[in-house]
Design an enzyme around this catalytic site. Structure first.
Site, PDB file in Angstrom:
ATOM      1  N   LYS A   1       1.611  -1.880  13.821  1.00  0.00           N
ATOM      2  CA  LYS A   1       0.243  -2.435  13.384  1.00  0.00           C
ATOM      3  C   LYS A   1       0.308  -3.517  12.623  1.00  0.00           C
ATOM      4  CE  LYS A   1      -2.738  -1.356  10.409  1.00  0.00           C
ATOM      5  NZ  LYS A   1      -3.251  -2.638  10.471  1.00  0.00           N
TER       6      LYS A   1
ATOM      7  N   GLY B   1      -5.647  -3.589  14.382  1.00  0.00           N
ATOM      8  CA  GLY B   1      -6.753  -2.679  13.789  1.00  0.00           C
ATOM      9  C   GLY B   1      -6.745  -2.906  12.394  1.00  0.00           C
TER      10      GLY B   1
ATOM     11  N   GLY C   1      -6.298  -0.731   8.764  1.00  0.00           N
ATOM     12  CA  GLY C   1      -5.377   0.266   8.257  1.00  0.00           C
ATOM     13  C   GLY C   1      -5.913   1.991   8.424  1.00  0.00           C
TER      14      GLY C   1
ATOM     15  N   GLU D   1      -7.994   3.022  10.176  1.00  0.00           N
ATOM     16  CA  GLU D   1      -8.166   3.702  11.647  1.00  0.00           C
ATOM     17  C   GLU D   1      -6.784   3.210  12.466  1.00  0.00           C
ATOM     18  OE1 GLU D   1     -12.634   1.581  11.374  1.00  0.00           O
ATOM     19  OE2 GLU D   1     -11.174   0.777  12.982  1.00  0.00           O
TER      20      GLU D   1
ATOM     21  N   GLY E   1      -4.062   2.321  11.762  1.00  0.00           N
ATOM     22  CA  GLY E   1      -2.786   2.484  10.784  1.00  0.00           C
ATOM     23  C   GLY E   1      -2.706   3.956  10.460  1.00  0.00           C
TER      24      GLY E   1
ATOM     25  N   GLU F   1       8.690  -1.062   1.818  1.00  0.00           N
ATOM     26  CA  GLU F   1       9.021  -2.164   1.061  1.00  0.00           C
ATOM     27  C   GLU F   1       7.677  -2.475   0.626  1.00  0.00           C
ATOM     28  OE1 GLU F   1      11.723  -3.626   0.832  1.00  0.00           O
ATOM     29  OE2 GLU F   1      12.802  -2.753   2.522  1.00  0.00           O
TER      30      GLU F   1
ATOM     31  N   CYS G   1       5.917 -10.250  -2.194  1.00  0.00           N
ATOM     32  CA  CYS G   1       6.135  -9.169  -3.155  1.00  0.00           C
ATOM     33  C   CYS G   1       7.431  -9.698  -3.648  1.00  0.00           C
ATOM     34  CB  CYS G   1       6.375  -8.129  -2.214  1.00  0.00           C
ATOM     35  SG  CYS G   1       7.776  -8.425  -0.953  1.00  0.00           S
TER      36      CYS G   1
ATOM     37  N   GLU H   1       0.433  -6.754 -10.172  1.00  0.00           N
ATOM     38  CA  GLU H   1       0.656  -7.737  -8.881  1.00  0.00           C
ATOM     39  C   GLU H   1      -0.584  -8.654  -8.550  1.00  0.00           C
ATOM     40  OE1 GLU H   1       1.903  -6.318  -5.189  1.00  0.00           O
ATOM     41  OE2 GLU H   1       3.452  -7.452  -5.220  1.00  0.00           O
TER      42      GLU H   1
END
Ligand code: ADP
Length: 498
Positions: free
Chosen positions: A181, A211, A213, A215, A217, A255, A292, A391
Site C-alpha cells: 500500500k 488508498g 491508511g 481503509e 492499510g 522503520e 526519518c 520529529e
C-alpha cells in the site's frame, strides 16, 4: 498540469488496484493525485478498501507456491530485469515523483539510482542466502530458510522509489509475494512501477492497493492470509501496525521516525570546516527535512560555535528555493498543505520558545502558488525543547551548544528515537567511543547519510524493529525450518525391549 505533459509522462487518467499484473477497473471512490507545487490534477486513484485488498492478497497467495519454488538465481534474474527497466524509465519516473511530491529532480533522480541498486543488491544477496546444516547422531540436520508467504507492506510518501525498493526487493528475492500500500500523498510512481512489473514478473507476485491508511492499510494489516507485515512511517502508525500484527501473531518489521544528532567536535581540522558545514546543511535540508534519517539536532561545540554558525547561516542562505522541476540542487516544496501547516506550527513554537538564527518564513516561488515552500530554518535551542525532541519533517534545524562530553552523550541519547547519528572529529579514538555510546542504528563518522548497499539501516528505541538495506533483511523475510534425516528408523520410547 497540461494534458500534453500528462500524456508525455505516460500517466493514466485513473489507476485501480494492481492485482495479477492488471489494474482493476475502478468502481468505487477515487482520490486525486495533485502536483505538490502547483496543485494541478495529475490523475485519479482508486480508494481501495477491503474488497480490493482481498483480491490482491488472494492473487499473491495463488502466486506464492510457484514463485517460492523458483531457484534463487531465477528470482534474481527477475529483479535484475526490474532494475534495468527502472533505469530505462528513470527520467520519466523521477519527473512523476517530482511533480507528485515537490522534491527537486536532482533528488528524485538519486532516488531511482538507489532504488535500482537495491533490486540488484538483493538479486545478488539471495543467491548466497544459505541455511546451515550439521551432523546429528546417525543422521543430519538441515536448517533451511523459507519465505513466509504473502507480505503486507505499507510505505510513506517521502522517497517512494526507495521505499518501494526497500520493501519489494528483499521480500520477493526471498520467495515471498507482496501486497503493497503506497501512501495516499504519493502513489503515482508506485502505480507506474506496476506497468514495468507487469512486463516482467508472473502475475500476482507484486500487487499494489492504493488508498488511505485507515481503509486499505488497516484492511491489509488485518487480513488473515497476510503472513508478514512490514511498515515504514511514523512511530504512531507503527504502533498501530504492530498491534495489528500482534493480534494475528505475525512478524512485523518497522522503520519509524528519527530525531538524529549531528555532533561537531572542537578538534575538527579547519580545512574541513566548509565540508562539515555542507554535511550539516545536507543532513537537515535534504528531502526538505522530510526524512526519518535527517540530522535535525546539531550539537556544536562552544569553542568553534560562532565561526561555524556564521558559515552555517551562509550555507543555508545559499540554498536555492525553486520550482522542483528546475535542474540542479534546490529546495522544493513540502508534500502537502497539511504538512506545510504542521511545519508552520513548529516554526511558531520555535519563535516563541527558542532563538531564530535564520529562515523562519514561507517562501514564494513563481508559478508554484499551491506549494508550501519554506526558507531553510535554524534555531538555537536546548535539547529539552519541543523543537529538539519532536520529529518536524520539514526544513528546520535545532542547534544545541555543548562543552561537556558526558552531557553531550546524555543529550544526544535523550530522545525517544534512535535511528541515525553523525559526528565530525579528527580524534578517531573519541569518534569510536562516541559511536559506541550513541543509541542509534547508524552512526556516520565524518560524513552524513553514508549509506552503502549492505549497510544495515534500522532504528533503536522508537525508531523501529529490524534492519533493511542489508543481508540481515533476508532473515526478516524468511523463517527457519529444521529438517532432520536418519538413515534408519530407531525405536522412539515405548517399543518393547528385546
Ligand atoms: P508519515 O508520518 O510519514 O506521513 P504515516 O505513518 O502517517 O507517515 O503513514 C505512513 C503509511 O501508513 C501511509 O501509507 C499511510 O496511509 C499508512 N497508514 C496510516 N494509518 C494507517 C493505519 N491505521 N493502518 C495501516 N496503515 C496506515
Amino acid at each position: 498540469m497540461t494534458v500534453e505533459l500528462a500524456k508525455d509522462l505516460g500517466l493514466s487518467e485513473v489507476y485501480g488496484a494492481f492485482v495479477d499484473n492488471q489494474f482493476k477497473p475502478v468502481k468505487g471512490a477515487v482520490f486525486h493525485a495533485t502536483a505538490a507545487a502547483t496543485g494541478e490534477h495529475l490523475a485519479d486513484i482508486a480508494r481501495c478498501g477491503g474488497e480490493d485488498v482481498e483480491a490482491a492478497v488472494l492473487a499473491a497467495e495463488r502466486a506464492f507456491p510457484d514463485w517460492k519454488s523458483l531457484q534463487p538465481e531465477q528470482r534474481a534474474a527477475y529483479l535484475h530485469k526490474l532494475a534495468d527497466a527502472i533505469e530505462s524509465a528513470a527520467s520519466r519516473l523521477m519527473m512523476i515523483d517530482t511533480l507528485d511530491i515537490g522534491r527537486g529532480l536532482w533528488e528524485t533522480g538519486i532516488d531511482y539510482s538507489i532504488a535500482a541498486s537495491q533490486y540488484r543488491y538483493f538479486a545478488a544477496a539471495i543467491v548466497t542466502h544459505e541455511g546451515f546444516g550439521r551432523p546429528i547422531p546417525n543422521g543430519y540436520l538441515v536448517a533451511k530458510r523459507e519465505p513466509y508467504g504473502v507480505c503486507g507492506q505499507i510505505i510513506p510518501w517521502n522517497v517512494p522509489a526507495i521505499m518501494a525498493a526497500l520493501k519489494i526487493a528483499p521480500a520477493v528475492a526471498a520467495g515471498n509475494t507482496v501486497v503493497i500500500k503506497p501512501d495516499e500523498n504519493a502513489s503515482l510512481s508506485t502505480l507506474e512501477l506496476c506497468k514495468l512489473v507487469a512486463q516482467i514478473f508472473p502475475p500476482g507476485v507484486i500487487n499494489v492497493v492504493p488508498g488511505f491508511g485507515e481503509e486499505a492499510g488497516a484492511a491489509l494489516t488485518a487480513h488473515p492470509r497476510v503472513a508478514k507485515l512490514a511498515f515504514t512511517g511514523s512511530s504512531e502508525i507503527g504502533r498501530i501496525v504492530s498491534v495489528a500484527g500482534a493480534n494475528r501473531l505475525v512478524p512485523v518489521s518497522l522503520e519509524l521516525g528519527g530525531k538524529s544528532p549531528n555532533i561537531v567536535f572542537p578538534d575538527v581540522d579547519p580545512v574541513d570546516v566548509d565540508a562539515i558545514v555542507d554535511n550539516v546543511t545536507f543532513a537537515s535540508m535534504y528531502c526538505n527535512g522530510q526524512s526519518c534519517l535527517a540530522g535535525t539536532r546539531l550539537f556544536l561545540h562552544d569553542a568553534i560555535y560562532d565561526d561555524f554558525m556564521s558559515k552555517l547561516v551562509a550555507s543555508m542562505k545559499r540554498i536555492r528555493i525553486a520550482n522542483p522541476t528546475d535542474a540542479g540542487p534546490l529546495l522544493g516544496c513540502l508534500i502537502s498543505p497539511k504538512q506545510g501547516r504542521r511545519v508552520q506550527e513548529y516554526i511558531a513554537i520555535g519563535k516563541s520558545q527558542a532563538s531564530l538564527v535564520t529562515g523562519g518564513e514561507r517562501a514564494v516561488v513563481a508559478g508554484c502558488d499551491a506549494g508550501w515552500f519554506f526558507e531553510p530554518t535554524v534555531f538555537e535551542t536546548s535539547n529539552e525543547s519541543r523543537l529538539a525532541q519532536e520529529e518536524i519533517f520539514g526544513p528546520v534545524l535545532s542547534v544545541i551548544r555543548w562543552n561537556d562530553y558526558e552531557r553531550l552523550i546524555h543529550d544526544a541519547n535523550d530522545v525517544r528515537y534512535g535511528l541515525a547519528a553523525g559526528l565530525y572529529t579528527t580524534n578517531m579514538a573519541k569518534a569510536l567511543e562516541t559511536a559506541d555510546r550513541l543509541q542509534a542504528g547508524n552512526v556516520w563518522i565524518n560524513n552524513y547519510f553514508n549509506l552503502a548497499n549492505g549497510s544495515p539501516f534500522g532504528g533503536f528505541k522508537e525508531s523501529g524493529i529490524g534492519s533493511e538495506f542489508c543481508r540481515e533483511t533476508l532473515n526478516m523475510y524468511t523463517h527457519l525450518k529444521a529438517i532432520t534425516m536418519q538413515g534408519r528408523v530407531n525405536p522412539a520410547w515405548f517399543a518393547p525391549v528385546h
